[in-house]
Write a protein that holds these residues in place. Structure first.
Motif, PDB file in Angstrom:
ATOM      1  N   ALA A   1     -66.688  65.374   2.665  1.00 34.22           N
ATOM      2  CA  ALA A   1     -65.307  65.307   2.195  1.00 34.22           C
ATOM      3  C   ALA A   1     -65.217  64.585   0.855  1.00 34.22           C
ATOM      4  O   ALA A   1     -64.261  64.767   0.098  1.00 34.22           O
ATOM      5  CB  ALA A   1     -64.434  64.605   3.228  1.00 34.22           C
ATOM      6  N   ASP A   2     -66.236  63.772   0.524  1.00 37.94           N
ATOM      7  CA  ASP A   2     -66.206  62.960  -0.691  1.00 37.94           C
ATOM      8  C   ASP A   2     -67.159  63.447  -1.783  1.00 37.94           C
ATOM      9  O   ASP A   2     -67.082  62.990  -2.913  1.00 37.94           O
ATOM     10  CB  ASP A   2     -66.524  61.505  -0.335  1.00 37.94           C
ATOM     11  N   VAL A   3     -68.081  64.365  -1.453  1.00 36.87           N
ATOM     12  CA  VAL A   3     -69.134  64.770  -2.389  1.00 36.87           C
ATOM     13  C   VAL A   3     -69.278  66.288  -2.413  1.00 36.87           C
ATOM     14  O   VAL A   3     -69.261  66.939  -1.369  1.00 36.87           O
ATOM     15  CB  VAL A   3     -70.493  64.141  -2.004  1.00 36.87           C
ATOM     16  N   ALA A   4     -69.423  66.830  -3.623  1.00 30.75           N
ATOM     17  CA  ALA A   4     -69.710  68.253  -3.804  1.00 30.75           C
ATOM     18  C   ALA A   4     -70.831  68.382  -4.841  1.00 30.75           C
ATOM     19  O   ALA A   4     -71.007  67.503  -5.687  1.00 30.75           O
ATOM     20  CB  ALA A   4     -68.472  69.005  -4.277  1.00 30.75           C
ATOM     21  N   ALA A   5     -71.565  69.468  -4.763  1.00 29.54           N
ATOM     22  CA  ALA A   5     -72.624  69.720  -5.736  1.00 29.54           C
ATOM     23  C   ALA A   5     -72.566  71.181  -6.163  1.00 29.54           C
ATOM     24  O   ALA A   5     -72.198  72.059  -5.378  1.00 29.54           O
ATOM     25  CB  ALA A   5     -73.987  69.381  -5.145  1.00 29.54           C
ATOM     26  N   TYR A   6     -72.939  71.411  -7.406  1.00 33.00           N
ATOM     27  CA  TYR A   6     -72.869  72.735  -8.008  1.00 33.00           C
ATOM     28  C   TYR A   6     -74.176  73.041  -8.720  1.00 33.00           C
ATOM     29  O   TYR A   6     -74.788  72.143  -9.320  1.00 33.00           O
ATOM     30  CB  TYR A   6     -71.720  72.805  -9.020  1.00 33.00           C
ATOM     31  N   LEU A   7     -74.582  74.299  -8.670  1.00 35.75           N
ATOM     32  CA  LEU A   7     -75.738  74.763  -9.420  1.00 35.75           C
ATOM     33  C   LEU A   7     -75.280  75.753 -10.475  1.00 35.75           C
ATOM     34  O   LEU A   7     -74.363  76.554 -10.234  1.00 35.75           O
ATOM     35  CB  LEU A   7     -76.753  75.442  -8.501  1.00 35.75           C
ATOM     36  N   ALA A   8     -75.915  75.696 -11.627  1.00 38.35           N
ATOM     37  CA  ALA A   8     -75.688  76.668 -12.692  1.00 38.35           C
ATOM     38  C   ALA A   8     -76.881  77.615 -12.704  1.00 38.35           C
ATOM     39  O   ALA A   8     -78.034  77.161 -12.679  1.00 38.35           O
ATOM     40  CB  ALA A   8     -75.556  75.963 -14.043  1.00 38.35           C
ATOM     41  N   TRP A   9     -76.618  78.897 -12.724  1.00 42.60           N
ATOM     42  CA  TRP A   9     -77.656  79.925 -12.668  1.00 42.60           C
ATOM     43  C   TRP A   9     -77.582  80.801 -13.903  1.00 42.60           C
ATOM     44  O   TRP A   9     -76.504  81.055 -14.442  1.00 42.60           O
ATOM     45  CB  TRP A   9     -77.455  80.804 -11.436  1.00 42.60           C
TER      46      TRP A   9
END
Length: 168
Positions: A53-61
């Motif tokens: 609920a407090d953390v998100a992560a994203y990848l760039a491709w």
């Protein structure tokens, strides 16, 4: 035109984030005086294992130049999603695409996905990060939409202060 696909880390991509995290910590090693541990890996403090609920992560491709298959070229970790202020806790882009605008595109995409206010911290001894984040802040928040201050690094006596950019 910049060909990049930015998306949340999927269930099967968390190990990819872990590998890229090692590249991130390797790049920071010169700034923070870091060494790998006995198993050859850098520290993983701050590396999320899954979204919360407090953390998100994203990848760039981006398409790999030899195979045209999607290749991960960067990541961003956001924390504070359940707090008063969001923060880009980590951002890394593969050196070969750093001059292509991938970092700025990734950071802008991430802040547009989550409501303000925002904060970004960077190390005093990392002038490249300072230039990047100040230019980013001007674009993302407007030249008068952010402030910068220096703060002591908690638990690291004698370290140069971190710089914090925060939205107004």
């Amino acid at each position: 035109m910049l060909e990049i696909d930015i998306r949340p880390v999927s269930e099967s991509e968390w190990s990819t984030l872990g590998w890229l995290w090692q590249c991130f910590r390797h790049d920071l090693a010169l700034v923070v005086g870091g060494l790998p541990y006995p198993d050859g890996r850098y520290q993983t403090r701050g590396l999320p294992e899954r979204p919360t609920a407090d953390v998100a992560a994203y990848l760039a491709w981006r398409p790999h130049p030899r195979t045209d298959e999607p290749a991960p070229v960067g990541f961003a970790v956001v924390d504070g999603l359940a707090q008063e202020r969001r923060s880009i806790a980590a951002l890394w882009v593969a050196p070969v695409v750093r001059s292509d605008g991938v970092g700025r595109a990734l950071a802008l995409d991430v802040v547009r996905r989550h409501d303000a206010p925002w904060a970004v911290a960077f190390q005093h001894d990392n002038p490249g990060a300072g230039r990047f984040w100040r230019r980013f802040a001007d674009v993302a928040f407007g030249p008068d939409g952010w402030t910068e201050e220096q703060r002591e690094v908690p638990g690291v006596p004698g370290a140069p202060p971190d710089h914090w950019i925060e939205t107004r």
